[in-house]
Design a protein around this motif. Structure first.
Motif, PDB file in Angstrom:
ATOM      1  N   PHE A 129      -7.930  -9.150  -7.466  1.00 47.14           N
ATOM      2  CA  PHE A 129      -8.010  -8.747  -6.048  1.00 47.14           C
ATOM      3  C   PHE A 129      -6.905  -7.753  -5.674  1.00 47.14           C
ATOM      4  O   PHE A 129      -7.024  -7.036  -4.682  1.00 47.14           O
ATOM      5  N   LYS A 140     -13.131  -3.731   0.528  1.00 50.27           N
ATOM      6  CA  LYS A 140     -12.288  -4.374   1.544  1.00 50.27           C
ATOM      7  C   LYS A 140     -12.454  -3.718   2.918  1.00 50.27           C
ATOM      8  O   LYS A 140     -12.180  -4.342   3.938  1.00 50.27           O
ATOM      9  N   PRO A 195       0.008  -5.947  -1.224  1.00 51.77           N
ATOM     10  CA  PRO A 195       0.849  -5.421  -2.305  1.00 51.77           C
ATOM     11  C   PRO A 195       2.233  -4.994  -1.823  1.00 51.77           C
ATOM     12  O   PRO A 195       3.231  -5.198  -2.525  1.00 51.77           O
ATOM     13  N   SER A 196       2.292  -4.419  -0.636  1.00 47.20           N
ATOM     14  CA  SER A 196       3.586  -3.926  -0.157  1.00 47.20           C
ATOM     15  C   SER A 196       4.520  -5.086   0.177  1.00 47.20           C
ATOM     16  O   SER A 196       5.743  -4.960   0.041  1.00 47.20           O
ATOM     17  N   THR A 255      -2.270   2.008  10.743  1.00 47.10           N
ATOM     18  CA  THR A 255      -2.756   3.388  10.868  1.00 47.10           C
ATOM     19  C   THR A 255      -2.501   3.893  12.289  1.00 47.10           C
ATOM     20  O   THR A 255      -2.016   5.012  12.489  1.00 47.10           O
ATOM     21  N   PHE A 295       7.129   2.499  -6.411  1.00 50.03           N
ATOM     22  CA  PHE A 295       6.273   1.381  -5.995  1.00 50.03           C
ATOM     23  C   PHE A 295       4.959   1.389  -6.785  1.00 50.03           C
ATOM     24  O   PHE A 295       4.543   0.377  -7.354  1.00 50.03           O
ATOM     25  N   TRP A 316       5.685   2.573   7.250  1.00 51.85           N
ATOM     26  CA  TRP A 316       5.604   3.544   6.154  1.00 51.85           C
ATOM     27  C   TRP A 316       5.607   2.868   4.791  1.00 51.85           C
ATOM     28  O   TRP A 316       5.430   3.522   3.766  1.00 51.85           O
ATOM     29  N   ASN A 317       5.809   1.552   4.757  1.00 53.49           N
ATOM     30  CA  ASN A 317       5.735   0.833   3.482  1.00 53.49           C
ATOM     31  C   ASN A 317       4.310   0.416   3.125  1.00 53.49           C
ATOM     32  O   ASN A 317       4.025   0.056   1.986  1.00 53.49           O
ATOM     33  N   CYS A 318       3.433   0.405   4.100  1.00 52.74           N
ATOM     34  CA  CYS A 318       2.058  -0.068   3.889  1.00 52.74           C
ATOM     35  C   CYS A 318       1.316   0.847   2.914  1.00 52.74           C
ATOM     36  O   CYS A 318       1.445   2.063   2.968  1.00 52.74           O
ATOM     37  N   SER A 319       0.514   0.244   2.041  1.00 57.00           N
ATOM     38  CA  SER A 319      -0.261   1.014   1.054  1.00 57.00           C
ATOM     39  C   SER A 319      -1.639   1.395   1.559  1.00 57.00           C
ATOM     40  O   SER A 319      -2.402   2.035   0.834  1.00 57.00           O
ATOM     41  N   GLN A 320      -2.008   0.945   2.740  1.00 57.52           N
ATOM     42  CA  GLN A 320      -3.338   1.228   3.313  1.00 57.52           C
ATOM     43  C   GLN A 320      -4.472   0.823   2.360  1.00 57.52           C
ATOM     44  O   GLN A 320      -5.468   1.532   2.217  1.00 57.52           O
ATOM     45  N   CYS A 321      -4.282  -0.325   1.727  1.00 56.69           N
ATOM     46  CA  CYS A 321      -5.311  -0.809   0.793  1.00 56.69           C
ATOM     47  C   CYS A 321      -6.336  -1.685   1.509  1.00 56.69           C
ATOM     48  O   CYS A 321      -7.427  -1.899   1.027  1.00 56.69           O
ATOM     49  N   PHE A 322      -5.944  -2.242   2.626  1.00 61.90           N
ATOM     50  CA  PHE A 322      -6.793  -3.108   3.452  1.00 61.90           C
ATOM     51  C   PHE A 322      -7.145  -4.433   2.793  1.00 61.90           C
ATOM     52  O   PHE A 322      -8.154  -5.048   3.122  1.00 61.90           O
ATOM     53  N   SER A 323      -6.280  -4.880   1.897  1.00 60.25           N
ATOM     54  CA  SER A 323      -6.425  -6.236   1.346  1.00 60.25           C
ATOM     55  C   SER A 323      -6.253  -7.247   2.471  1.00 60.25           C
ATOM     56  O   SER A 323      -6.798  -8.351   2.422  1.00 60.25           O
ATOM     57  N   GLY A 371      -1.459   3.544  -2.931  1.00 59.91           N
ATOM     58  CA  GLY A 371      -0.678   3.619  -1.698  1.00 59.91           C
ATOM     59  C   GLY A 371      -0.752   4.907  -0.911  1.00 59.91           C
ATOM     60  O   GLY A 371      -0.064   5.052   0.084  1.00 59.91           O
ATOM     61  N   PHE A 372      -1.501   5.896  -1.360  1.00 60.47           N
ATOM     62  CA  PHE A 372      -1.632   7.198  -0.674  1.00 60.47           C
ATOM     63  C   PHE A 372      -0.313   7.944  -0.589  1.00 60.47           C
ATOM     64  O   PHE A 372      -0.107   8.910  -1.311  1.00 60.47           O
ATOM     65  N   ARG A 373       0.581   7.530   0.289  1.00 62.81           N
ATOM     66  CA  ARG A 373       1.841   8.274   0.362  1.00 62.81           C
ATOM     67  C   ARG A 373       2.730   7.896  -0.824  1.00 62.81           C
ATOM     68  O   ARG A 373       3.490   8.696  -1.337  1.00 62.81           O
ATOM     69  N   HIS A 374       2.601   6.654  -1.293  1.00 64.46           N
ATOM     70  CA  HIS A 374       3.461   6.187  -2.377  1.00 64.46           C
ATOM     71  C   HIS A 374       3.243   6.976  -3.672  1.00 64.46           C
ATOM     72  O   HIS A 374       4.192   7.316  -4.348  1.00 64.46           O
ATOM     73  N   PHE A 381       3.876  -1.559  -9.331  1.00 63.79           N
ATOM     74  CA  PHE A 381       2.737  -2.402  -8.981  1.00 63.79           C
ATOM     75  C   PHE A 381       1.633  -2.277 -10.032  1.00 63.79           C
ATOM     76  O   PHE A 381       1.080  -3.277 -10.498  1.00 63.79           O
ATOM     77  N   CYS A 420     -10.260  -1.144  -3.833  1.00 61.69           N
ATOM     78  CA  CYS A 420     -10.055  -1.748  -2.503  1.00 61.69           C
ATOM     79  C   CYS A 420     -10.963  -1.131  -1.444  1.00 61.69           C
ATOM     80  O   CYS A 420     -11.625  -1.843  -0.699  1.00 61.69           O
ATOM     81  N   HIS A 421     -10.971   0.201  -1.376  1.00 62.30           N
ATOM     82  CA  HIS A 421     -11.708   0.828  -0.280  1.00 62.30           C
ATOM     83  C   HIS A 421     -13.214   0.723  -0.482  1.00 62.30           C
ATOM     84  O   HIS A 421     -13.981   1.030   0.422  1.00 62.30           O
TER      85      HIS A 421
END
Ligand code: SF4
Ligand code: SF4
Lengths: 399, 244
Positions: free
Chosen positions: A264, A225, B62-63, B117, A280, B95-102, A270-273, A284, A221-222
């Motif tokens: 896609f 995206k 995803p979230s 963010t 999660f 806090w549920n966001c995965s920060q994937c930037f989809s 999820g970093f924190r996940h 996923f 992704c990074h």
């Protein structure tokens, strides 16, 4: 179909979308802004050293990928938990005799604090990026970013430094306190772009037959995206509709790309996940990625190009297997895949013992006697344990 | 938005909007101040242009698939400047966001992930209890990265931290020091850092932390952690001749 001058266009050509015209790009070319800031004395732009390879990015612009004189900006998770990833990148550079630097004057991009816990801010993040860039500049070597998140984050940071004068000046002040100039590289380059640009040369040096291998690709992704226009696209790969990195090297090495519908989707990292809400990440990674790949392409391996993706897709499968889910596909980086194709040792270089999902069937398909290879590695470990050698050297690894 | 007869669990507010039951005790002015802080960030105009409410971001997210969460709601609340809803989201959804930037494939060029963010940063900087809760169990990562310049170090691979990753984690942690010496790159023989970072580099990193307001953010999130990190930094800097 005919054109106005009645020339026949073959169907294959009609299906192929036109190569994008950079003059019609919907976004600015940030490099022009960088050079303008340099002319105004605001910062220094570190030029891509020659020789470089030119590739095409999303909107048809040309990006320069340095062949060598590269300053390897390492990745925390790669070096920490899947070190065969970084080792393979270095090994490939060494195989081609490329001059590179593996610096100790490098910190993480610290984007984990930024994306996961929000315990950072734009100034601090730009400061960390600029410090690393200034450190690279001082050596004359050009930054080559190993981590997809560092790559994406540095592109965002570059945008902020270019467009937000106040932030730029704050960062320049901080750099001044460190006795460093404010430097930005001409291109932000990800190591997988180097592998992509080198793919034909890697294929020329291939010693193992990968033609019976089917690989599913997970694009990080990074990588594409975040600030999408810097990513490499190629009209010959997915008609230029998806990123070309990773898929390009897998095709060049003669393997089949096993496509699947959820390409896609992210990996679930999820970093924190991945640290504090791993239910999660596991669900996923297995339900939206591995199981879909299994069902639609049944690959021998998943190939990806970022730290979190290898980790999440690989490690999440153990718990899913315990629940009799349809999983069990090893996960490697493109660097490890390319290194193995060129004859790298699966444990001394690819360091597969740090991976979780069973990879032995894949190694057998690659024609690697993994039991013999592990026995060789155990001999190395014995020498290390007995103090006969302090570390495994590059020479030992290629013996 | 004008609410003429709010449901009984809500309170009508002078500036429009409604106070939701769970945060009705927080004064509207406080919520507004937080929202103004989000909007004042230089990145905000890059992340928020308005919203078509098309849901493309939700389809990519995803979230949204695994939580009761929606990047469209985040974007809508911001576009409408629904201060109450933003506050609620700042305390929970973000806090549920995965920060994937989809969600960056938004046709309006929004970045709901980027907006998140910012919302998280404001929540941390202002020491919201929910932010502190969300960061519980996260101290070691923050400590590692701020003091060593790397994170996800080899010694974090402990079986009790990753029981769901299978028995290989224990094997790795048992053999850690030996396996690290079996890595050809010279910078990777470390166990407490992901790679060897030079002392001078760490000093420069600490100076960056001190000259941005990151340390204040850490203090808001976790006072104990702030003290520990500050101790490490001060000792190193003083040894190197810096006045702290
Ligand atoms: S944020 Fe963008 S993608 Fe999401 S609903 Fe609004 S316009 Fe659509
Ligand atoms: S960045 Fe957050 S909101 Fe956007 S798609 Fe990813 S998880 Fe969803």
């Amino acid at each position: 179909m005919t054109t106005t001058d009645n020339t026949f266009i073959p169907l294959s050509e009609i299906r192929k979308p036109p190569v994008p015209d950079p003059a019609k790009a919907p976004t600015e070319d940030i490099r022009e802004q960088l050079f303008a800031l340099e002319d105004a004395g605001e910062l220094i732009v570190q030029r891509v050293p020659e020789p470089y390879i030119e590739v095409m990015t999303k909107y048809g612009r040309t990006k320069k990928i340095p062949e060598q004189m590269t300053w390897h900006h390492k990745s925390c998770g790669q070096c920490g938990h899947i070190p065969g990833y970084s080792t393979s990148i270095f090994w490939l550079n060494r195989q081609f005799g490329m001059s590179y630097m593996d610096p100790t004057d490098q910190t993480s991009c610290t984007a984990w604090n930024y994306y996961a816990s929000a315990t950072s801010n734009a100034v601090a993040q730009a400061g960390v990026a600029s410090r690393n860039f200034a450190a690279a500049y001082a050596t004359g070597y050009f930054p080559m970013i190993h981590c997809g998140t560092s790559y994406g984050h540095y592109k965002e940071t570059r945008h902020e430094i270019v467009h937000h004068e106040e932030l730029r000046h704050k960062v320049r002040d901080i750099m001044g306190k460190l006795n460093k100039p404010l430097v930005m590289p001409e291109e932000i380059v990800h190591y997988s772009e180097w592998i992509h640009a080198m793919r034909d040369r890697i294929a020329e040096r291939q010693v193992r037959d990968f033609s019976s291998i089917t690989a599913s690709i997970h694009p990080a992704c990074h990588y594409y995206k975040l600030v999408t226009e810097d990513a490499i696209y190629d009209p010959d790969i997915y008609g230029g509709q998806r990123t070309a990195t990773v898929t390009g090297i897998v095709e060049s090495l003669g393997s089949t790309v096993g496509d699947y519908s959820t390409f896609f989707d992210c990996c679930g990292f999820g970093f924190r996940h991945i640290l504090v809400q791993r239910d999660f990440s596991r669900s996923f990674a297995t339900q939206r990625k591995i199981e879909v790949m299994k069902e639609e392409a049944n690959p021998d391996v998943v190939i990806t190009h970022d730290t979190g993706c290898v980790t999440t897709l690989d490690k999440s499968q153990f718990a899913a297997k315990a629940h009799q889910r349809n999983v069990g596909v090893p996960v490697l980086s493109d660097a490890q895949f390319a290194a193995l194709a060129m004859g790298a040792h699966p444990y001394r270089i690819a360091q597969l013992h740090w991976h979780a999902t069973d990879y032995t069937a894949l190694l057998e398909k690659m024609g690697i006697d993994w039991e013999a290879a592990w026995a060789e590695f155990e001999v190395d470990l014995g020498r290390l344990e007995r103090g006969e050698i302090e570390y495994l050297s590059w020479e030992d690894a290629d013996a | 938005m004008t609410v003429t007869s709010p449901p009984s669990q809500f309170t009508a507010l002078p500036g429009g909007g409604i106070a939701h039951g769970s945060y009705a005790d927080v004064p509207y002015e406080d919520k507004l101040a937080l929202w103004e802080e989000v909007k004042a960030d230089a990145r905000f105009p890059d992340y928020m242009y308005g919203c078509y409410e098309c849901g493309i971001c939700v389809a990519a997210c995803p979230s949204a698939r695994f939580y009761d969460f929606s990047p469209r709601k985040i974007a809508q609340a911001a576009a409408r400047e629904d201060v109450e809803l933003v506050f609620e989201q700042m305390n929970d959804d973000v806090w549920n966001c995965s920060q994937c930037f989809s969600c960056n494939r938004c046709p309006r060029q929004n970045s709901p992930g980027g907006l998140i963010t910012l919302l998280r940063e404001v929540a941390v900087r202002n020491g919201l209890t929910t932010a502190k809760d969300a960061l519980e169990g996260y101290g070691r990562v923050v400590y590692k990265i701020m003091t060593t310049g790397t994170q996800i170090s080899p010694d974090m691979l402990q079986p009790d931290a990753f029981p769901d990753w299978g028995p290989d984690v224990e094997k790795t942690s048992d053999n850690l020091e030996l396996w690290r010496r079996a890595l050809p790159p010279e910078t990777l023989h470390t166990t407490e850092m992901s790679w060897q970072v030079s002392d001078e580099t760490l000093i420069e990193l600490y100076l960056i932390w001190l000259h941005s307001d990151v340390m204040d953010m850490i203090e808001q999130a976790d006072e104990g952690l702030h003290m520990i990190i500050l101790d490490v930094m001060e000792e190193t800097l003083e040894d190197a001749g810096y006045e702290v």
